[in-house]
Design an enzyme around this catalytic site. Structure first.
Site, PDB file in Angstrom:
ATOM      1  NE  ARG A 102      -3.706   0.327   2.560  1.00  0.00           N
ATOM      2  CZ  ARG A 102      -3.851  -0.663   3.439  1.00  0.00           C
ATOM      3  NH1 ARG A 102      -2.982  -0.839   4.403  1.00  0.00           N
ATOM      4  NH2 ARG A 102      -4.863  -1.485   3.362  1.00  0.00           N
ATOM      5  CE1 TYR A 103       0.423   4.174   4.309  1.00  0.00           C
ATOM      6  CE2 TYR A 103       0.577   1.865   4.948  1.00  0.00           C
ATOM      7  CZ  TYR A 103      -0.024   3.099   5.069  1.00  0.00           C
ATOM      8  OH  TYR A 103      -1.073   3.255   5.925  1.00  0.00           O
ATOM      9  NE  ARG A 106       5.503   1.945   6.108  1.00  0.00           N
ATOM     10  CZ  ARG A 106       5.035   3.140   5.726  1.00  0.00           C
ATOM     11  NH1 ARG A 106       5.521   3.740   4.651  1.00  0.00           N
ATOM     12  NH2 ARG A 106       4.059   3.707   6.380  1.00  0.00           N
ATOM     13  CB  CYS A 115      -1.581 -16.488  15.755  1.00  0.00           C
ATOM     14  SG  CYS A 115      -1.947 -15.374  14.394  1.00  0.00           S
ATOM     15  CB  CYS A 119      -6.083 -11.582  19.613  1.00  0.00           C
ATOM     16  SG  CYS A 119      -4.335 -12.007  19.782  1.00  0.00           S
ATOM     17  CB  CYS A 122      -7.615 -11.055  15.130  1.00  0.00           C
ATOM     18  SG  CYS A 122      -6.489 -11.034  13.721  1.00  0.00           S
ATOM     19  NE  ARG A 124      -3.596  -8.103   7.821  1.00  0.00           N
ATOM     20  CZ  ARG A 124      -2.438  -7.729   8.360  1.00  0.00           C
ATOM     21  NH1 ARG A 124      -1.802  -8.518   9.226  1.00  0.00           N
ATOM     22  NH2 ARG A 124      -1.886  -6.589   8.034  1.00  0.00           N
ATOM     23  CG  ASP A 284      -8.178  -1.802  12.266  1.00  0.00           C
ATOM     24  OD1 ASP A 284      -8.072  -0.570  12.130  1.00  0.00           O
ATOM     25  OD2 ASP A 284      -7.204  -2.578  12.299  1.00  0.00           O
ATOM     26  CG  ASP A 321      -4.991   1.112   9.009  1.00  0.00           C
ATOM     27  OD1 ASP A 321      -5.100   1.781   7.966  1.00  0.00           O
ATOM     28  OD2 ASP A 321      -4.155   0.195   9.155  1.00  0.00           O
ATOM     29  CE  LYS A 328      -0.714   0.625  10.393  1.00  0.00           C
ATOM     30  NZ  LYS A 328      -0.367   0.085   9.046  1.00  0.00           N
TER      31      LYS A 328
HETATM   32  C1  LIG Z   1       0.424  -0.814   8.803  1.00  0.00           C
HETATM   33  C2  LIG Z   1       0.954  -1.110   7.509  1.00  0.00           C
HETATM   34  C3  LIG Z   1       2.320  -0.924   7.233  1.00  0.00           C
HETATM   35  C4  LIG Z   1       3.307  -0.441   8.279  1.00  0.00           C
HETATM   36  O1  LIG Z   1       3.050   0.885   8.623  1.00  0.00           O
HETATM   37  P1  LIG Z   1       4.038   1.680   9.605  1.00  0.00           P
HETATM   38  O2  LIG Z   1       3.279   2.941   9.842  1.00  0.00           O
HETATM   39  O3  LIG Z   1       5.324   1.839   8.901  1.00  0.00           O
HETATM   40  O4  LIG Z   1       4.190   0.855  10.856  1.00  0.00           O
HETATM   41  C5  LIG Z   1       2.762  -1.199   5.979  1.00  0.00           C
HETATM   42  N1  LIG Z   1       1.933  -1.631   5.000  1.00  0.00           N
HETATM   43  C6  LIG Z   1       0.608  -1.800   5.226  1.00  0.00           C
HETATM   44  C7  LIG Z   1      -0.243  -2.269   4.112  1.00  0.00           C
HETATM   45  C8  LIG Z   1       0.076  -1.544   6.481  1.00  0.00           C
HETATM   46  O5  LIG Z   1      -1.223  -1.738   6.700  1.00  0.00           O
HETATM   47  S1  SF4 Z   2      -3.948 -10.022  16.575  1.00  0.00           S
HETATM   48 FE1  SF4 Z   2      -4.555 -11.529  15.006  1.00  0.00          FE
HETATM   49  S2  SF4 Z   2      -2.708 -11.845  13.790  1.00  0.00           S
HETATM   50 FE2  SF4 Z   2      -2.033 -10.892  15.711  1.00  0.00          FE
HETATM   51  S3  SF4 Z   2      -1.524 -12.618  17.075  1.00  0.00           S
HETATM   52 FE3  SF4 Z   2      -3.628 -12.059  17.499  1.00  0.00          FE
HETATM   53  S4  SF4 Z   2      -4.852 -13.431  16.188  1.00  0.00           S
HETATM   54 FE4  SF4 Z   2      -2.748 -13.433  15.382  1.00  0.00          FE
END
Ligand SMILES: *Cc1c(COP(=O)(O)O)cnc(C)c1O
Ligand code: SF4
Length: 364
Positions: A102-103, A106, A115, A119, A122, A124, A284, A321, A328
């Site tokens: 996305r960015y 990175r 995992c 959690c 979570c 995701r 989120d 986010d 973010k």
């Molecule tokens: C959160 C995230 C990152 C990392 O973001 P930082 O602000 O550098 O910690 C990188 N890529 C994606 C897609 C993200 O959701």
């Molecule tokens: S927040 Fe989601 S991805 Fe992170 S450790 Fe917990 S269950 Fe796993």
């Protein structure tokens, strides 16, 4: 420290509770709740359960902070209109399984969706805990190629799931490949393993990690001071002594850490373990997680109250986010605004974190 990690992390992993039946047997779920969760599980709609072995005793003794985070509740099955399946819009930036870009500078690499504990909040949760979502070896090879072909990518962030649940063979094969890409300047590992499965972090593992000749930062996820068990502290000490800078990501969770006292203790504990609080996330809008979200206005006030009380190295950025994949942002409590001064000019008004007073400063 005289404490030593048990040598077999795979055994520790297998000693956690992983089925609704086990939870019911241990008195952690009623029969009725189990049936309701089972039905959702059969439909593929339940984030699987996994209770880390290190927390089992505390959870059985009713510790609310750990129970809330790991024992499923019926509220999870109520989806509210504002909630999304993929709240932060990863999918739109995922060209193939396992890589999210996305960015510009990175990428996220998600080599596994498993995992060391699941959690309940979570974000995701629509993919996490289900092995069928794991990228294949071929997907991971494509991901490495993609990174190789995009010189703008300076940083690779391993996340998931939890990358430290991979076997050494798989993890180090991946790290060694990343190591060969010249424009990758930094590797970041997002993990909850030092907290949930501390026996994974052994001196031999640290030794291998140090062989990867790229700067590597570790971002540990923890939400409450009681997650810093003696075993977790040892794991973090091994990582810090190994030379890896440690930062912490936390989630602001109703019923877990939604008070000044809980947050203060969490951040102070982290820094004593040489872990710098990096991000505190507002949860989120993931499906079935409303019971974890405190009102946003209260959250901002709570975060504001940290300043002046806590040492600066203890204070993380408060992060939202933006739903829908808009990125973010740091949400700043309002410490400053431009107001009309006595002579009609504009002056900056800053608020004291110590006594709340408003002070006018003639910055240009
Ligand atoms: C959160 C995230 C990152 C990392 O973001 P930082 O602000 O550098 O910690 C990188 N890529 C994606 C897609 C993200 O959701
Ligand atoms: S927040 Fe989601 S991805 Fe992170 S450790 Fe917990 S269950 Fe796993």
């Amino acid at each position: 420290m005289t404490l030593e990690q048990p040598k077999n992390w795979a055994r520790e992993l297998s000693q956690g509770l992983v089925s609704l039946k086990q939870l019911t047997k241990c008195g952690l779920l009623t029969d009725d709740d189990k049936k309701a969760h089972q039905k959702k599980q059969e439909e593929g709609l339940l984030l699987n359960v996994r209770i880390p072995q290190v927390f089992l005793e505390s959870i059985q003794q009713g510790d609310p902070v750990l129970t809330q985070q790991f024992i499923p509740r019926l509220e999870e099955h109520t989806v509210h209109p504002e909630e999304w399946e993929d709240p932060i819009g990863d999918e739109a930036h995922t060209p193939f399984p396992g890589l999210t870009h996305r960015y510009p500078d990175r990428v996220l690499l998600k080599p596994t969706y498993l995992c060391a504990g699941y959690c309940r909040f979570c974000f995701r949760r629509y993919k996490v805990s289900k092995a069928e979502h794991n990228p294949t070896a071929n997907d991971m090879a494509r991901a490495v190629d993609y990174i190789r072909q995009h010189p703008a990518i300076q940083e690779v962030i391993l996340t998931g799931g939890d990358p430290l649940t991979l076997t050494d063979t798989t993890l180090f094969a991946l790290l060694e490949q990343l190591h060969t890409i010249e424009h990758v300047q930094l590797i970041r590992i997002h993990t909850r393993v030092p907290i949930l499965l501390p026996s994974r972090i052994q001196p031999a593992f640290i030794h291998k990690l140090k062989q990867i000749q790229k700067p590597m930062w570790i971002s540990v996820h923890a939400n409450h001071e009681r997650e810093f068990t003696p075993e977790a502290r040892l794991a973090l000490a091994l990582l810090a002594d190994g030379g890896f800078p440690l930062v912490m990501q936390s989630v602001l969770l109703q019923g877990v850490n939604d008070s000044l006292e809980a947050l203060t203790n969490l951040f102070r504990t982290a820094v004593t373990q040489r872990v710098k609080p990096y991000y505190l996330h507002y949860p989120d809008l993931a499906k079935g997680t409303k019971h974890f979200r405190m009102p946003f206005a209260k959250a901002i006030e709570l975060v504001k109250s940290l300043r002046g009380v806590l040492s600066g190295i203890c204070i993380p950025q408060f992060i939202v986010d933006i739903p829908g994949g808009k990125g973010k942002v740091e949400v700043n409590p309002h410490w400053v605004r431009l107001v009309a001064g006595p002579s009609g000019d504009s002056v900056w008004e800053l608020q004291s974190p110590l006594d709340g007073s408003l002070v006018h400063i003639p910055y240009e």
